[in-house]
Design an enzyme around this catalytic site. Structure first.
Site, mmCIF file in Angstrom:
data_model
loop_
_atom_site.group_PDB
_atom_site.id
_atom_site.type_symbol
_atom_site.label_atom_id
_atom_site.label_comp_id
_atom_site.label_asym_id
_atom_site.label_seq_id
_atom_site.Cartn_x
_atom_site.Cartn_y
_atom_site.Cartn_z
ATOM 1 N N ARG A 221 -17.306 8.709 -30.159
ATOM 2 C CA ARG A 221 -17.553 7.283 -29.880
ATOM 3 C C ARG A 221 -18.976 6.888 -30.242
ATOM 4 N NH1 ARG A 221 -12.636 4.976 -28.479
ATOM 5 N NH2 ARG A 221 -11.427 6.716 -27.706
ATOM 6 N N SER A 222 -19.793 7.848 -30.644
ATOM 7 C CA SER A 222 -21.209 7.537 -30.874
ATOM 8 C C SER A 222 -21.430 6.449 -31.926
ATOM 9 C CB SER A 222 -21.969 8.812 -31.252
ATOM 10 O OG SER A 222 -22.045 9.662 -30.137
ATOM 11 N N LYS B 36 -25.276 22.353 -30.577
ATOM 12 C CA LYS B 36 -26.467 21.981 -29.799
ATOM 13 C C LYS B 36 -27.496 23.109 -29.720
ATOM 14 C CE LYS B 36 -24.246 18.396 -27.039
ATOM 15 N NZ LYS B 36 -24.025 17.824 -25.717
ATOM 16 N N ALA C 184 -23.950 35.371 -13.119
ATOM 17 C CA ALA C 184 -25.241 35.735 -13.735
ATOM 18 C C ALA C 184 -25.792 34.590 -14.581
ATOM 19 C CB ALA C 184 -25.075 36.987 -14.591
ATOM 20 N N TYR D 220 -14.651 12.457 -20.105
ATOM 21 C CA TYR D 220 -13.961 11.200 -19.815
ATOM 22 C C TYR D 220 -12.602 11.258 -20.496
ATOM 23 C CZ TYR D 220 -15.267 9.740 -24.508
ATOM 24 O OH TYR D 220 -15.408 9.682 -25.866
#
Ligand code: ATR
Length: 281
Positions: free
Chosen positions: A18-19, A68, A158, A224
């Protein structure tokens, strides 16, 4: 007239993103001339794709799954949030072509909880479920709100402990307690429970008992749409108020837009517009 600046979102898959819609609305509402596109990149092609985009004049990028971590690694400079999270969702390309990495995911989460949902985090007992990239980006911005207690709980304990260790210095000299706890060591009630796990995507049960929720607590899923449904149902079954991550998506985009353009877009207006569009079949 000069050509509009170029921006994009990079991921794999990317078709669902959606960006482009969000940033196009931001640009319209703030009178910024820019072009924002989707870039589908091969799983082993992130570095080369970013260099190519920089060479052809792209001024900034949003980075999504699964890149990322790589985005944090390839940048020339990194914000403190990126250094702690080990992940970046926003790249800012300077006039000299140098790449600065930031992580606006956690800022977006906090903005949506505090500003849009109107739920203060200061002095509250907060439970963060998960210790992957999504949880890592959230931790520092959550601590900045000065909760009384922030507990990180993850299937692989951990990893939760590692995240907590990486952020321990942020609570020194504050009244905030920060802990990593296994599920069977959790003691409620919590005022806010944030789901940053991928458990719903796998059709798995919510990884903690609903009795941990204070009546009226905020139960927030970073996802979402259908992916958030199991958690939101769980929330309402246990007397909590559910909220999906659409606002986080819009607010992290707003933070990225502000970094790129120096202008803060009207994010609440765009969130309302997006909710209307998603509700329309
Ligand atoms: P993201 O970048 O979206 O955070 P990730 O780094 O793969 O993705 O992290 C996924 C998170 O969901 C992890 O905390 C993972 O727990 P593990 O660290 O034990 O793998 C959690 N997760 C995934 N499936 C889960 C399940 N069925 N039940 C509970 N937690 C789950």
């Amino acid at each position: 007239m000069p050509l509009p600046d170029r921006y994009c979102v990079i991921g794999n898959p990317i078709a669902h993103s959606r960006s482009p819609r969000i940033h196009t609305l931001f640009a319209q509402l703030t009178d910024q001339a820019l072009v924002y596109e989707r870039e589908l990149v091969a799983l082993d092609g992130f570095d080369a794709a970013v260099q190519q985009l920089v060479q052809t004049g792209t001024r900034g990028m949003n980075v999504t799954v699964p890149f990322k971590l790589e985005a944090a690694g390839l940048a020339d400079s990194r914000s403190d949030r990126v250094l702690r999270a080990g992940a970046a969702n926003t790249l800012v390309v300077g006039a000299d072509g140098r790449i600065h990495a930031d992580n606006t995911d956690g800022l977006g989460l906090v903005a949506d909880i505090v500003r849009n949902a109107g739920v203060a985090l200061a002095g509250q007992r907060v439970l963060l479920l998960g210790a992957g990239g999504a949880a890592a980006g959230a931790l520092a911005p959550l601590l900045a709100e000065a909760p009384a207690l922030l507990v990180v709980c993850n299937r692989t304990h951990a990893k939760a402990q590692h995240l907590v260790d990486l952020h321990a210095d942020l609570i020194q000299g504050t009244a905030t307690q920060l802990q990593a706890l296994a599920t069977d060591a959790l003691a409620g009630p919590f005022d806010v429970v944030i789901n940053a796990t991928a458990s719903s995507l796998q059709g798995a049960a919510i990884p903690v008992p609903g009795q941990l929720l204070r009546p009226g607590a905020l139960a927030y899923d970073m996802m979402y749409g259908p992916a958030a449904e199991p958690f939101l149902q769980w929330a309402s079954q246990h007397g909590a108020t559910g909220r999906d991550g659409l606002g986080m998506l819009v607010e992290q985009a707003a933070e990225a837009f502000a970094l790129w353009r120096g202008v803060r877009p009207p994010s609440q207006q765009v969130l309302a517009q997006l909710r209307r569009e998603l509700a329309t079949p």
